[in-house]
Motif scaffolding. Structure first.
Motif, PDB file in Angstrom:
ATOM      1  N   ASN A  41      -8.943   2.201 -15.671  1.00 55.19           N
ATOM      2  CA  ASN A  41      -9.506   1.505 -17.084  1.00 55.19           C
ATOM      3  C   ASN A  41     -10.720   1.315 -17.286  1.00 55.19           C
ATOM      4  O   ASN A  41     -11.620   0.982 -16.567  1.00 55.19           O
ATOM      5  CB  ASN A  41      -8.702   0.032 -16.744  1.00 55.19           C
ATOM      6  N   THR A  42     -11.185   1.512 -18.465  1.00 54.98           N
ATOM      7  CA  THR A  42     -12.634   2.149 -18.877  1.00 54.98           C
ATOM      8  C   THR A  42     -13.501   0.747 -18.677  1.00 54.98           C
ATOM      9  O   THR A  42     -14.562   0.593 -17.696  1.00 54.98           O
ATOM     10  CB  THR A  42     -12.919   2.276 -20.175  1.00 54.98           C
TER      11      THR A  42
ATOM     12  N   ASP B 177      -9.833   3.344 -24.072  1.00 57.29           N
ATOM     13  CA  ASP B 177      -9.395   2.190 -23.136  1.00 57.29           C
ATOM     14  C   ASP B 177      -9.229   2.810 -21.602  1.00 57.29           C
ATOM     15  O   ASP B 177      -9.477   1.973 -20.733  1.00 57.29           O
ATOM     16  CB  ASP B 177      -8.236   1.193 -23.287  1.00 57.29           C
ATOM     17  N   THR B 178      -9.147   3.942 -21.540  1.00 55.96           N
ATOM     18  CA  THR B 178      -8.637   4.726 -20.216  1.00 55.96           C
ATOM     19  C   THR B 178      -9.658   5.828 -20.000  1.00 55.96           C
ATOM     20  O   THR B 178      -9.787   6.683 -20.728  1.00 55.96           O
ATOM     21  CB  THR B 178      -7.120   5.297 -20.214  1.00 55.96           C
TER      22      THR B 178
END
Length: 376
Positions: free
Chosen positions: A263-264, A337-338
């Motif tokens: 997850n970023t 987001d990833t």
């Protein structure tokens, strides 16, 4: 010359044009901002490399031109009270009245001001917000060492409806593809644009819905050596950089031994925390195992930090290390987001991307980053 203009419109136009003014002008007149009042107000600045021109609506009583100190005019316009501005010339002076405030500026000789370069032929248009975002993603990887001018640029490749932007400083490489609307479906061109100029320009042209790009087609012709951008009443040109850009496509691996996803947002925060103990030029180590990644910085004789995050891993376990600043630049640019990190071996470049909208699609942004060799 005599005209009236809305205070905010003047301040906005002057501030945008003043960005191009040279810090140390080679000749005094280049410190000037060229003012031309006709049916509309045209403000211009030029430093022999980059030109900027903006047009805005005014109530003209008397047409004319003048050249005044651009930085002084920008400072004055920033501080004017919220009233319409009346601008008039009186001999060798320009007067600004705004409410009860009155300023008098000395003029420079207009006839000594160089002619702005002509825009190259229009090549096509692209959405202004998407263009600004794409340029920002790529410009971060451009070099800042002026002794190698080629690496301070963004390579713009146009082939039909696809624009590819690429930049590298030899330690990382950023590549972004986007669609645009070319004037001709078979249009192709290549240009190397100074990264700072391109980033500033793209960010400043988001007032209009689209940016028109003007560029000579590959193979020369009018406007060669120059690129132009226009949008929202603003137009700017820039000279192109010379030199052969690196053959960057060969640097992107064609296959990978492993793929990790994290997850970023928590990844960014963890890298920031762990790198607090990293001395200058020391890397952050990432140990990917099934289900987690462990971040470490520092060695036995120094301050140390360790943090673990959830991660998925396809392939063998891997320990790999990166410059934390370069890693953070890439994570902040992927716009997803990833974060997906694809690697081959701990000593070969890894590629950071966002997760594509649909499985099987290629991401439109890739950030290749060289690992730092781990010792011991």
């Amino acid at each position: 010359m005599k005209f009236r203009i809305d205070r905010d419109a003047l301040a906005d136009a002057v501030a945008w044009t003043a960005r191009t003014l040279p810090v140390r002008p080679p000749v005094p007149v280049l410190a000037g901002m060229h003012i031309e009042a006709g049916e509309r107000l045209k403000l211009s600045a030029f430093d022999y490399e980059v030109s900027a021109q903006v047009a805005t609506d005014i109530e003209t009583e008397e047409a004319g031109t003048a050249l005044v100190s651009g930085r002084l005019l920008a400072e004055i316009c920033r501080s004017l009270p919220p009233h319409p501005v009346d601008v008039t010339t009186d001999g060798a002076k320009v007067m600004l009245r705004c409410g009860s405030a009155k300023f008098t500026l000395l003029t420079m000789p207009v006839e000594d001001y160089p002619t702005l370069p002509e825009m190259p032929p229009a090549a096509g248009a692209v959405g202004s917000d998407e263009f600004a975002a794409a340029v920002a993603q790529v410009a971060i990887a451009a070099g800042r060492d002026d002794t190698i001018p080629m690496l301070t640029g963004v390579r713009v490749e146009i082939e039909g409806e696809t624009v590819t932007l690429a930049s590298t400083d030899r330690y990382r490489l950023a590549v972004r593809e986007l669609h645009w609307k070319p004037e001709r479906p078979d249009f192709s061109a290549v240009a190397l644009v100074p990264a700072k100029t391109l980033a500033d320009t793209a960010k400043s042209l988001t007032a209009g819905a689209e940016v028109s790009i003007a560029l000579a087609a590959t193979g020369g012709g009018a406007g060669e050596g120059m690129i132009g951008f226009e949008g929202g009443g603003r137009r700017t040109t820039s000279r192109l950089l010379d030199g052969d850009f690196v053959k960057y496509r060969s640097l992107l691996p064609s296959e990978y031994a492993g793929l990790a996803e994290v997850n970023t947002a928590p990844f960014i925060e963890a890298v920031k925390r762990v790198s607090l103990v990293a001395e200058r030029n020391t890397p952050v180590r990432l140990s990917f195992r099934q289900g987690e990644v462990v971040l470490e910085a520092g060695t036995g004789d120094e301050a140390q930090a360790v943090e673990a995050l959830e991660a998925t891993l396809e392939g063998e376990d891997i320990d790999i290390a990166f410059n934390p600043g370069f890693l953070l630049d890439g994570l902040s640019a992927i716009g997803s987001d990833t974060a997906r990190l694809s690697f081959t071996t701990p000593t070969k470049p890894a590629v950071l991307t966002g997760k594509p909208p649909q499985d099987g699609e290629n991401p439109n942004y890739r950030y290749l980053i060289m690992p730092v060799r781990l010792t011991g």
